[in-house]
Design a protein around this motif. Sequence first.
Motif, mmCIF file in Angstrom:
data_model
loop_
_atom_site.group_PDB
_atom_site.id
_atom_site.type_symbol
_atom_site.label_atom_id
_atom_site.label_comp_id
_atom_site.label_asym_id
_atom_site.label_seq_id
_atom_site.Cartn_x
_atom_site.Cartn_y
_atom_site.Cartn_z
ATOM 1 N N ASP A 6 28.456 79.247 -10.999
ATOM 2 C CA ASP A 6 28.745 78.283 -9.930
ATOM 3 C C ASP A 6 27.583 77.312 -9.715
ATOM 4 O O ASP A 6 27.792 76.129 -9.416
ATOM 5 C CB ASP A 6 29.066 79.008 -8.624
ATOM 6 N N TRP A 35 35.793 83.023 -17.982
ATOM 7 C CA TRP A 35 36.853 82.155 -18.511
ATOM 8 C C TRP A 35 37.814 81.733 -17.405
ATOM 9 O O TRP A 35 38.188 80.562 -17.306
ATOM 10 C CB TRP A 35 37.589 82.869 -19.654
ATOM 11 N N GLU A 36 38.206 82.664 -16.554
ATOM 12 C CA GLU A 36 39.128 82.337 -15.471
ATOM 13 C C GLU A 36 38.478 81.367 -14.476
ATOM 14 O O GLU A 36 39.137 80.444 -13.964
ATOM 15 C CB GLU A 36 39.561 83.622 -14.761
ATOM 16 N N ARG A 37 37.180 81.557 -14.211
ATOM 17 C CA ARG A 37 36.476 80.637 -13.310
ATOM 18 C C ARG A 37 36.397 79.249 -13.908
ATOM 19 O O ARG A 37 36.540 78.245 -13.205
ATOM 20 C CB ARG A 37 35.060 81.177 -13.039
ATOM 21 N N GLN A 39 38.546 77.899 -15.946
ATOM 22 C CA GLN A 39 39.870 77.288 -15.880
ATOM 23 C C GLN A 39 40.135 76.686 -14.493
ATOM 24 O O GLN A 39 40.690 75.595 -14.387
ATOM 25 C CB GLN A 39 40.933 78.331 -16.232
ATOM 26 N N ARG A 40 39.751 77.446 -13.437
ATOM 27 C CA ARG A 40 39.927 76.900 -12.088
ATOM 28 C C ARG A 40 39.060 75.659 -11.895
ATOM 29 O O ARG A 40 39.487 74.679 -11.285
ATOM 30 C CB ARG A 40 39.562 77.974 -11.051
ATOM 31 N N TRP A 41 37.835 75.691 -12.396
ATOM 32 C CA TRP A 41 36.935 74.543 -12.258
ATOM 33 C C TRP A 41 37.481 73.307 -12.969
ATOM 34 O O TRP A 41 37.417 72.189 -12.453
ATOM 35 C CB TRP A 41 35.546 74.906 -12.807
ATOM 36 N N ASP A 43 40.515 72.516 -13.437
ATOM 37 C CA ASP A 43 41.649 71.968 -12.678
ATOM 38 C C ASP A 43 41.185 71.248 -11.407
ATOM 39 O O ASP A 43 41.818 70.270 -10.983
ATOM 40 C CB ASP A 43 42.611 73.101 -12.294
ATOM 41 N N GLU A 44 40.083 71.709 -10.811
ATOM 42 C CA GLU A 44 39.663 71.189 -9.517
ATOM 43 C C GLU A 44 38.553 70.154 -9.590
ATOM 44 O O GLU A 44 38.373 69.360 -8.655
ATOM 45 C CB GLU A 44 39.174 72.365 -8.645
ATOM 46 N N SER A 45 37.796 70.120 -10.660
ATOM 47 C CA SER A 45 36.596 69.281 -10.737
ATOM 48 C C SER A 45 36.956 67.802 -10.872
ATOM 49 O O SER A 45 37.942 67.449 -11.548
ATOM 50 C CB SER A 45 35.731 69.704 -11.921
#
Length: 357
Positions: A6, A35-37, A39-41, A43-45
Amino acid sequence: GLEFLDRVLAALEGQVINLPWDVHVIDSGSTDGTWERLQRWADESPLTVHLGRIHSVEFDHGDTRNLLATRSQGDLLVFMTIFGLILMPVPLTAADSVEKKWGPHIDIKGKLGNDRSLGDIELFVPVVQDADSLFFLDLRFQYDDEDAKEGNFGVGYRQMMDGWILGGYGFYDNRESRHNNNFSQGTFGVEALNENYDGRVNVYIADNSEEKIKGVEGVGRFDYSGTSLYYNELYEKSMSGADFEVGGKLLGLDYPIVRGYAGAYYFDTSDVPSLSGPRGRVEVRFPDIFDWDGSLFEIGGEVTHDDERDTDYFLTARIRIPFGNITKAAPVSSLTPLERRMTERIQRPRRGTSMPA
């Protein structure tokens, strides 16, 4: 590495870079939620993020970096691991390292005329710039063969838009005439330029002062006229006015560059005749002389005519000496033709005008 992820992602989003850029990430088979973190980043970044994944047995520092390089379209690549920004107390910034387009230069100009000759030197200094705008200083000093001197202290701003350069500028002018009298004025102008054509309008606001002319034979003495006695005095007065010109490239040549201009001027003040008339000039430019990037040699001619001063003409020569490498400016030869015109010399045909009264 998940405990650091993060911080790394936040540091990436905090970068200030005046260039288009994106992020490519390779995950080497992580099992701790990285990897999952990611993927979320992605989508949101607000950044453009490209994700890829390989098996852990395929990982190699050199091969993985080469894989990232093949997937990037950028000219400049920065590689880092998940631990790369742990010790960085503030986000890295590339804003100050972006190459500037325009550097400073000195112009030296001489004018040989039928009535007087003069020379001037100009220092052009960019102050603030980005990809399509420039704020600059323009400092000049002029001296002629009649011992008149003049200083011009100016600022200007130019903006590129839709194939044109639009600009404005202002100067404080101070002139010492050949009679050792001092006059001041403000000069304000607007201009529009593209690759082939340009035009400008200047307004000169004088201080409206008048000074005695001393040391001239027959002036400053008592004379008789019939039975009357009078005192003969002569004054020098500053004049306000305006001028304009339009013109562009001639002959269709790319080297040398030939440009021609036509315009007119008007100056007036109380107790003296006004000055008004046409003006024309031609210039032949040789850019980058002797392969000296950003340099310029120019020869030309100017002619003006009005009822008070009759016809004046000048033969002119100018040389530009760049020192952009001192400020890490981009090579002038790498600029587009329009970008090169961002450092065009401001044209001020009539300066420090004064007349006897």
